[in-house]
Scaffold this active site. Sequence first.
Site, short mmCIF file in Angstrom:
data_model
loop_
_atom_site.label_atom_id
_atom_site.label_comp_id
_atom_site.label_asym_id
_atom_site.label_seq_id
_atom_site.Cartn_x
_atom_site.Cartn_y
_atom_site.Cartn_z
N ARG A 38 -14.98 -6.67 5.11
CA ARG A 38 -15.09 -5.47 4.29
C ARG A 38 -14.65 -5.69 2.84
O ARG A 38 -14.64 -4.76 2.05
CB ARG A 38 -14.28 -4.34 4.93
CG ARG A 38 -14.96 -3.82 6.18
CD ARG A 38 -14.01 -3.07 7.09
NE ARG A 38 -14.69 -2.52 8.26
CZ ARG A 38 -15.08 -3.22 9.31
NH1 ARG A 38 -14.88 -4.52 9.37
NH2 ARG A 38 -15.70 -2.64 10.33
N HIS A 41 3.67 0.93 13.15
CA HIS A 41 3.91 0.91 11.71
C HIS A 41 2.61 1.11 10.92
O HIS A 41 2.57 1.85 9.93
CB HIS A 41 4.57 -0.43 11.34
CG HIS A 41 4.93 -0.57 9.91
ND1 HIS A 41 5.97 0.13 9.34
CD2 HIS A 41 4.40 -1.32 8.92
CE1 HIS A 41 6.06 -0.19 8.07
NE2 HIS A 41 5.12 -1.07 7.78
N THR A 61 0.82 -1.21 0.00
CA THR A 61 0.00 0.00 0.00
C THR A 61 0.86 1.27 0.00
O THR A 61 0.51 2.26 -0.64
CB THR A 61 -0.95 -0.02 1.22
OG1 THR A 61 -1.75 -1.21 1.14
CG2 THR A 61 -1.87 1.18 1.23
N TYR A 62 1.97 1.24 0.70
CA TYR A 62 2.83 2.41 0.79
C TYR A 62 3.37 2.84 -0.57
O TYR A 62 3.66 4.02 -0.78
CB TYR A 62 4.00 2.12 1.76
CG TYR A 62 4.81 3.32 2.10
CD1 TYR A 62 4.33 4.28 3.00
CD2 TYR A 62 6.07 3.51 1.56
CE1 TYR A 62 5.07 5.40 3.32
CE2 TYR A 62 6.83 4.63 1.88
CZ TYR A 62 6.32 5.56 2.76
OH TYR A 62 7.07 6.67 3.08
N GLU A 63 3.47 1.93 -1.50
CA GLU A 63 3.99 2.24 -2.83
C GLU A 63 2.93 2.82 -3.78
O GLU A 63 3.26 3.30 -4.86
CB GLU A 63 4.62 1.00 -3.46
CG GLU A 63 5.93 0.57 -2.84
CD GLU A 63 5.79 -0.09 -1.47
OE1 GLU A 63 6.69 0.12 -0.64
OE2 GLU A 63 4.78 -0.79 -1.22
#
EC number: 2.5.1.78
Length: 160
Positions: free
Chosen positions: A128, A89, A57-59
Amino acid sequence: MNIIQSGITAENSSIAIIIARFNEFINKNLLLGALDTLKRIGQVHEENILKIYVPGTYEIPTIASYIAKSGKYDAIIAIGTIIKGQTDHFKYIANDTSSSLSRISTQYFLPITLGILTTKNIEQSIERSGTKMGNKGSDAALAALEMINVMKKLKKVIYY
């Protein structure tokens, strides 16, 4: 008085979906929900959808910025799952990703919608991604369709 309201069909629109591979078993369901909504409800053609996979996700913001700068897409849908662990984190990744995507969206006047889950555990993520709590990928696709329509209508009012 002018009122601009959104629609949900965007058949001639080009949409990029950026999918994190980390937590792939959950993200796969989010992606399926997004694709179903784009095609079935939005009438978006398969050839107008670009899927890009990134490590996590960070990318996502890096690729979102690259896509936004190209000017070739009407919206970006970000798909990922961040599950809280034992450290902070989780918070840093969630906050940085969300704020970066928001900044890119406003910088390039491009809708970027979040199909990114931030949950306390795997069970919440599964709920979800297509079971009890709906599918947040589908929700993100619907938001993208609406924003595409609002932006197109707004451009006509502002620029023409």
